[in-house]
Each structure stands twice: as structure tokens, then as C-alpha cells.
Design a protein around this motif. Structure first.
Motif, PDB file in Angstrom:
ATOM      1  N   VAL A  57      -7.072  -4.791  -9.675  1.00 41.90           N
ATOM      2  CA  VAL A  57      -7.253  -3.342  -9.794  1.00 41.90           C
ATOM      3  C   VAL A  57      -8.042  -2.810  -8.592  1.00 41.90           C
ATOM      4  O   VAL A  57      -7.673  -1.794  -7.986  1.00 41.90           O
ATOM      5  N   CYS A  58      -9.115  -3.499  -8.224  1.00 43.97           N
ATOM      6  CA  CYS A  58      -9.917  -3.080  -7.062  1.00 43.97           C
ATOM      7  C   CYS A  58      -9.099  -3.146  -5.777  1.00 43.97           C
ATOM      8  O   CYS A  58      -9.190  -2.257  -4.913  1.00 43.97           O
TER       9      CYS A  58
ATOM     10  N   PHE B  70      -4.419   1.939  -2.188  1.00 44.70           N
ATOM     11  CA  PHE B  70      -3.978   3.315  -2.392  1.00 44.70           C
ATOM     12  C   PHE B  70      -4.841   4.288  -1.587  1.00 44.70           C
ATOM     13  O   PHE B  70      -4.326   5.211  -0.951  1.00 44.70           O
ATOM     14  N   TYR B  71      -6.145   4.069  -1.606  1.00 39.84           N
ATOM     15  CA  TYR B  71      -7.027   5.012  -0.924  1.00 39.84           C
ATOM     16  C   TYR B  71      -6.981   4.836   0.594  1.00 39.84           C
ATOM     17  O   TYR B  71      -7.075   5.822   1.328  1.00 39.84           O
ATOM     18  N   ILE B  72      -6.830   3.617   1.081  1.00 43.14           N
ATOM     19  CA  ILE B  72      -6.804   3.415   2.530  1.00 43.14           C
ATOM     20  C   ILE B  72      -5.632   4.166   3.155  1.00 43.14           C
ATOM     21  O   ILE B  72      -5.769   4.785   4.217  1.00 43.14           O
ATOM     22  N   VAL B  73      -4.495   4.145   2.480  1.00 38.72           N
ATOM     23  CA  VAL B  73      -3.333   4.846   3.027  1.00 38.72           C
ATOM     24  C   VAL B  73      -3.556   6.357   2.971  1.00 38.72           C
ATOM     25  O   VAL B  73      -3.134   7.090   3.866  1.00 38.72           O
TER      26      VAL B  73
ATOM     27  N   TRP C  79     -10.639  -5.876   1.349  1.00 40.92           N
ATOM     28  CA  TRP C  79     -10.511  -7.289   1.715  1.00 40.92           C
ATOM     29  C   TRP C  79     -11.189  -8.207   0.701  1.00 40.92           C
ATOM     30  O   TRP C  79     -10.569  -9.182   0.245  1.00 40.92           O
ATOM     31  N   PRO C  80     -12.444  -7.945   0.316  1.00 37.02           N
ATOM     32  CA  PRO C  80     -13.060  -8.841  -0.689  1.00 37.02           C
ATOM     33  C   PRO C  80     -12.277  -8.876  -2.006  1.00 37.02           C
ATOM     34  O   PRO C  80     -12.123  -9.941  -2.605  1.00 37.02           O
ATOM     35  N   ALA C  81     -11.760  -7.718  -2.449  1.00 40.80           N
ATOM     36  CA  ALA C  81     -10.987  -7.685  -3.694  1.00 40.80           C
ATOM     37  C   ALA C  81      -9.715  -8.514  -3.554  1.00 40.80           C
ATOM     38  O   ALA C  81      -9.342  -9.244  -4.482  1.00 40.80           O
TER      39      ALA C  81
END
Length: 180
Positions: free
Chosen positions: A15-16, A22-25, A62-64
Motif C-alpha cells: 500500500v505504501c 501514485f503521488y510521485i507521478v 524505495w523503502p516501501a
């Protein structure tokens, strides 16, 4: 019981990961839209979007992705029979596509940092739907599991993709009409 803890952690980090994708784009869209702004405004916003992009990408996305992968692989180690299921093979194919999508987003982040991003906001609006299609595909595969049902799910995903593309085109026309 241990397997369910792994599963819970896997789902949380998936989910993370998707939230980050989604937000990065969305940040890519905003960054690309600064090209049409006056230089001072564009410069300020690009600097802010670069900071936001790097924080989101390096601290959350990246961590997610790494943790979702670790917990997913650990689940397969705990329950290796899943690897004998045909739906799992298809799911892992979609996971590979997700990594390709993630890596391409990483290249866009690097381009923002290098100030060489040339894609348009329209491109990124369409690009954003790639993660949506992968998410729908994986959820349907994991929930339905049977070959016949996931085939219907894939047909549904193709239909969803067509609807998303039509929605994007409609949104673009509305924006262009509003700006004229």
C-alpha cells in the motif's frame, strides 16, 4: 500465525509503495506543467517539486518497495506451494512489470534532479494509469486465484484501461477548452 504477520506487513508496504508511485507521478505532472509558467514562478516551483520528489522517492517509495519485496519473498519461503499455482506465476509477472514501472519512475526522478525532464504533463497523466492497471491486476489475481476468473479480471482491466484513457482525453479537452 507467523505467516499472517508476514502477510500483514507485505500488504502494508505494498500500500505504501503504491501510494508513493501514485503521488510521485502526480509530482511529475506538476513539474512538467512548470514549463508553461513565467521563469521566476517556474524556477521556484521546480525547486520545490524537486525537494518533494526526492523526499517521497527516497524516504517512502524505495523503502516501501524493498520491504514489500522482502516480506513477499519471505511469505513464499514460508509457503513455497504458492509457487506451484498458475495464478502466482501471473502475479509475479505483474510484479516484474511493477518493478519495470518503478525503475522507469526512478529514471524520471533522476531527470528531475538533472533538470533534463522533457516529458509532458499529458504523458505523465497517462503514465500514472500504469500503476493503476498493475494494482487492479494483482488484486484480482490474488483474490480470485482461479484461471477462469482472472481471465475475466484481465478482460475487465483492459476495459478499465480503455475507460481511463477516454477519461484522460476528456479531461484534456476540458482543460484546453477552459484555457481558451
Amino acid at each position: 500465525m507467523f505467516y499472517f504477520y508476514l502477510k500483514a506487513l507485505h500488504i502494508i508496504f505494498v500500500v505504501c509503495w503504491f501510494a508513493g508511485l501514485f503521488y510521485i507521478v502526480r509530482l511529475f505532472v506538476y513539474y512538467a506543467e512548470t514549463k508553461d509558467m513565467p521563469e521566476l514562478q517556474s524556477s521556484i516551483l521546480r525547486e520545490q517539486y524537486t525537494i518533494m520528489t526526492n523526499r517521497l522517492w527516497n524516504i517512502i517509495t524505495w523503502p516501501a518497495a524493498i520491504l514489500a519485496t522482502i516480506f513477499g519473498a519471505w511469505m513464499l519461503v514460508e509457503q513455497p506451494f504458492w509457487l506451484q499455482q498458475p495464478w502466482m506465476h501471473v502475479k509475479l509477472l505483474f510484479v516484474a512489470l511493477l518493478f519495470a514501472y518503478h525503475y522507469t519512475c526512478h529514471l524520471f526522478v533522476k531527470q528531475i534532479n538533472d533538470r533534463t525532464l522533457t516529458k509532458t504533463s499529458s504523458f505523465f497523466r497517462i503514465w500514472n494509469e500504469g500503476a493503476t492497471i498493475i494494482l487492479f491486476s494483482v488484486v484480482f489475481l490474488v483474490i480470485l486465484k482461479s484461471a477462469v476468473n482472472w481471465i475475466f479480471g484481465v478482460v475487465g482491466i483492459v476495459g478499465l484501461s480503455i475507460l481511463l484513457m477516454l477519461g484522460i482525453k476528456l479531461y484534456k479537452r476540458i482543460r484546453e477548452h477552459k484555457n481558451n
